[in-house]
Design a protein around this motif. Structure first.
Motif, PDB file in Angstrom:
ATOM      1  N   MET A  14      34.917  45.861  50.526  1.00  4.60           N
ATOM      2  CA  MET A  14      33.465  45.978  50.412  1.00  4.60           C
ATOM      3  C   MET A  14      32.937  44.974  49.392  1.00  4.60           C
ATOM      4  N   LYS A  15      31.985  44.127  49.805  1.00  3.59           N
ATOM      5  CA  LYS A  15      31.454  43.109  48.910  1.00  3.59           C
ATOM      6  C   LYS A  15      30.523  43.749  47.883  1.00  3.59           C
ATOM      7  N   PRO A  16      30.565  43.286  46.628  1.00  3.71           N
ATOM      8  CA  PRO A  16      29.683  43.858  45.605  1.00  3.71           C
ATOM      9  C   PRO A  16      28.224  43.549  45.909  1.00  3.71           C
ATOM     10  N   THR A  17      27.373  44.481  45.578  1.00  4.43           N
ATOM     11  CA  THR A  17      25.952  44.344  45.873  1.00  4.43           C
ATOM     12  C   THR A  17      25.119  44.455  44.593  1.00  4.43           C
ATOM     13  N   ILE A  18      23.823  44.257  44.750  1.00  2.65           N
ATOM     14  CA  ILE A  18      22.864  44.476  43.683  1.00  2.65           C
ATOM     15  C   ILE A  18      21.605  45.032  44.337  1.00  2.65           C
ATOM     16  N   ARG A  19      20.881  45.904  43.646  1.00  2.00           N
ATOM     17  CA  ARG A  19      19.650  46.457  44.212  1.00  2.00           C
ATOM     18  C   ARG A  19      18.647  45.333  44.452  1.00  2.00           C
ATOM     19  N   ALA A  20      17.941  45.414  45.564  1.00  3.01           N
ATOM     20  CA  ALA A  20      16.988  44.366  45.939  1.00  3.01           C
ATOM     21  C   ALA A  20      15.888  44.205  44.895  1.00  3.01           C
ATOM     22  N   SER A  21      15.695  45.221  44.055  1.00  7.14           N
ATOM     23  CA  SER A  21      14.685  45.122  42.999  1.00  7.14           C
ATOM     24  C   SER A  21      14.950  43.943  42.071  1.00  7.14           C
ATOM     25  N   SER A  22      16.197  43.469  42.019  1.00  5.86           N
ATOM     26  CA  SER A  22      16.533  42.333  41.162  1.00  5.86           C
ATOM     27  C   SER A  22      15.805  41.066  41.595  1.00  5.86           C
ATOM     28  N   LEU A  23      15.306  41.045  42.835  1.00  6.86           N
ATOM     29  CA  LEU A  23      14.583  39.871  43.330  1.00  6.86           C
ATOM     30  C   LEU A  23      13.072  40.012  43.147  1.00  6.86           C
ATOM     31  N   ARG A  24      12.656  41.026  42.385  1.00  8.97           N
ATOM     32  CA  ARG A  24      11.229  41.204  42.122  1.00  8.97           C
ATOM     33  C   ARG A  24      10.684  39.943  41.449  1.00  8.97           C
ATOM     34  N   GLY A  25       9.622  39.425  41.997  1.00  9.13           N
ATOM     35  CA  GLY A  25       9.008  38.215  41.451  1.00  9.13           C
ATOM     36  C   GLY A  25       9.457  36.945  42.145  1.00  9.13           C
ATOM     37  N   PHE A  26      10.580  36.983  42.845  1.00  7.70           N
ATOM     38  CA  PHE A  26      11.115  35.775  43.489  1.00  7.70           C
ATOM     39  C   PHE A  26      10.148  35.221  44.543  1.00  7.70           C
ATOM     40  N   PRO A  27       9.635  36.058  45.470  1.00  7.12           N
ATOM     41  CA  PRO A  27       8.706  35.502  46.472  1.00  7.12           C
ATOM     42  C   PRO A  27       7.451  34.886  45.852  1.00  7.12           C
ATOM     43  N   VAL A  28       6.884  35.558  44.852  1.00  9.70           N
ATOM     44  CA  VAL A  28       5.679  35.040  44.202  1.00  9.70           C
ATOM     45  C   VAL A  28       5.973  33.722  43.499  1.00  9.70           C
ATOM     46  N   LEU A  29       7.093  33.674  42.789  1.00 12.17           N
ATOM     47  CA  LEU A  29       7.452  32.458  42.056  1.00 12.17           C
ATOM     48  C   LEU A  29       7.674  31.294  43.011  1.00 12.17           C
ATOM     49  N   LEU A  30       8.369  31.532  44.116  1.00 13.32           N
ATOM     50  CA  LEU A  30       8.590  30.448  45.074  1.00 13.32           C
ATOM     51  C   LEU A  30       7.280  29.980  45.685  1.00 13.32           C
ATOM     52  N   GLY A  31       6.365  30.918  45.926  1.00 14.32           N
ATOM     53  CA  GLY A  31       5.063  30.519  46.431  1.00 14.32           C
ATOM     54  C   GLY A  31       4.346  29.606  45.456  1.00 14.32           C
ATOM     55  N   GLU A  32       4.456  29.921  44.171  1.00 16.04           N
ATOM     56  CA  GLU A  32       3.827  29.085  43.140  1.00 16.04           C
ATOM     57  C   GLU A  32       4.461  27.696  43.094  1.00 16.04           C
ATOM     58  N   LEU A  33       5.734  27.631  43.468  1.00 15.63           N
ATOM     59  CA  LEU A  33       6.452  26.350  43.464  1.00 15.63           C
ATOM     60  C   LEU A  33       6.289  25.597  44.783  1.00 15.63           C
ATOM     61  N   GLY A  34       5.503  26.169  45.701  1.00 16.51           N
ATOM     62  CA  GLY A  34       5.238  25.498  46.973  1.00 16.51           C
ATOM     63  C   GLY A  34       6.340  25.645  47.999  1.00 16.51           C
ATOM     64  N   ALA A  35       7.179  26.663  47.856  1.00 22.24           N
ATOM     65  CA  ALA A  35       8.297  26.873  48.783  1.00 22.24           C
ATOM     66  C   ALA A  35       8.092  28.162  49.564  1.00 22.24           C
ATOM     67  N   ASP A  36       8.822  28.271  50.664  1.00 28.57           N
ATOM     68  CA  ASP A  36       8.754  29.454  51.521  1.00 28.57           C
ATOM     69  C   ASP A  36       9.912  30.382  51.174  1.00 28.57           C
ATOM     70  N   PRO A  37       9.662  31.532  50.539  1.00 32.19           N
ATOM     71  CA  PRO A  37      10.766  32.440  50.204  1.00 32.19           C
ATOM     72  C   PRO A  37      11.504  32.933  51.429  1.00 32.19           C
ATOM     73  N   GLY A  38      10.789  33.070  52.559  1.00 31.88           N
ATOM     74  CA  GLY A  38      11.441  33.519  53.788  1.00 31.88           C
ATOM     75  C   GLY A  38      12.539  32.576  54.231  1.00 31.88           C
ATOM     76  N   GLU A  39      12.327  31.285  54.027  1.00 28.70           N
ATOM     77  CA  GLU A  39      13.356  30.304  54.408  1.00 28.70           C
ATOM     78  C   GLU A  39      14.613  30.495  53.577  1.00 28.70           C
ATOM     79  N   TYR A  40      14.437  30.806  52.290  1.00 33.25           N
ATOM     80  CA  TYR A  40      15.596  31.050  51.429  1.00 33.25           C
ATOM     81  C   TYR A  40      16.282  32.354  51.817  1.00 33.25           C
ATOM     82  N   PHE A  41      15.520  33.381  52.126  1.00 37.11           N
ATOM     83  CA  PHE A  41      16.131  34.643  52.554  1.00 37.11           C
ATOM     84  C   PHE A  41      16.973  34.429  53.808  1.00 37.11           C
ATOM     85  N   ARG A  42      16.448  33.695  54.771  1.00 37.97           N
ATOM     86  CA  ARG A  42      17.183  33.455  56.014  1.00 37.97           C
ATOM     87  C   ARG A  42      18.445  32.645  55.751  1.00 37.97           C
TER      88      ARG A  42
END
Length: 338
Positions: A1-29
């Motif tokens: 079983m691969k180690p995991t982390i709660r998705a809450s650890s990515l809080r702020g990531f989508p907003v920050l990437l938007g501010e940097l002009g990037a698409d967070p969805g592309e990184y998620f995919r």
């Protein structure tokens, strides 16, 4: 079983990437992380994919302080049910004990402990933040996010930074030094053995304004009943941490057994039941630390050899050749050229 982390650890990531002009969805995919999971704090995501995504975004978007920026967009609530136990603790020491016991609820690959000061000062302790590097590779952005969040939580709990001695990272700086001192407001040391926040020991007894023993006990009872044990903290993982903490002294199985309060034969039997041996575990820890120090620092090869417990640089050279198929010099050049 691969180690995991709660998705809450990515809080702020989508907003920050938007501010940097990037698409967070592309990184998620690209890194196989479900956007739906990120929207739900409690959903587990691979900590390896999580950290690789942070490192890639920081490099590609020219945002070397990405982990620190994310830390400013988070708070103790990222830790879910553990947050209640921490905030309701009557002293900082009790809060850290709760974090040490139940951080696996957030991620079984992460560990917080209170250790003696690495500089040997009796009036100082090191609040360490470790990732099991044999479960998931070391990540500078992941560690900076974790240390940054831990600093934010500590500042919230004790309401000031008096008594803070230094912040330690195991990697070389990835941002200008001024960015770290601006964020932490204290000395920041790099290429240290273990990531940690060094504080005056007296702070452990500091009474917390948010303390409420009744609420804390309810939270601890809930955590203990719902998450009775960390199923991924096997003997192998405990031995890895012991070895990592004493790597420079080339610890033996007798040393590890003493620190784990068990008999060497018992430890050997437990490791064998998990499909490994003490020699293989130590070799694996050395491999990960050598790779990180050779490729992520400008330390001399002689210094690196000593820090991971090799008697001579030539012994490390032979080991690197066996592990990676190249010399230490070529390993460093290969990674610098990427």
């Amino acid at each position: 079983m691969k180690p995991t982390i709660r998705a809450s650890s990515l809080r702020g990531f989508p907003v920050l990437l938007g501010e940097l002009g990037a698409d967070p969805g592309e990184y998620f995919r690209r890194f196989g992380i479900s956007a739906d999971a990120v929207a739900e704090d409690d959903e587990p995501v691979s900590i390896t994919d999580h950290d690789k995504m942070l490192d890639a975004a920081a490099a590609e978007l020219n945002c070397p302080d990405l982990g620190l920026r994310m830390a400013t967009m988070q708070d103790v609530s990222v830790l879910g049910p553990l947050a209640i136990a921490i905030q309701a603790s009557e002293t900082l020491d009790i809060a850290l004990r709760s974090a040490s016991r139940f951080l696996f609820v957030h991620s079984p690959a992460l560990h917080v402990t209170v250790d003696d000061d690495p500089l040997g000062r009796s009036e100082v302790v090191a609040v360490t933040y470790r990732k099991d590097i044999l479960q998931s590779p070391y990540s500078s952005q992941g560690i900076e996010l974790g240390i940054g969040l831990m600093f934010q939580i500590a500042r919230l709990l004790i309401e000031d930074t008096v008594g803070l001695r230094s912040v330690d990272f195991a990697h070389a700086p990835v941002s200008p030094i001024s960015r770290y001192t601006e964020f932490f407001g204290t000395d920041v040391r790099f290429n240290q053995a273990t990531p940690a926040i060094r504080i005056e020991r007296r702070l452990l007894g500091r009474t917390l304004a948010s303390g409420n023993d009744a609420i804390r006990q309810v939270a601890i009872d809930y955590l203990a009943a719902t998450f009775p044990d960390n199923p991924q903290v096997l003997t192998t993982a405990r031995v890895q941490r012991v070895i990592a903490g004493a790597l420079a002294s080339a610890p033996t199985i007798d040393d590890a057994a003493q620190l784990l309060v068990t008999h060497p034969r018992t430890l050997q039997r437990q490791l064998r039941a998990e499909g490994t041996t003490f020699r293989e575990v130590r070799d694996g820890v050395r491999r990960e630390y050598v790779f990180r120090l050779v490729t992520g620092s400008d330390d001399s090869f002689d210094e690196i050899a000593r820090s991971v417990g090799f008697a001579e640089q030539s012994a490390m050279t032979h080991a690197v050749q066996r592990w990676f198929g190249v010399s230490p010099r070529d390993l460093r050049k290969r990674n610098l050229s990427r």
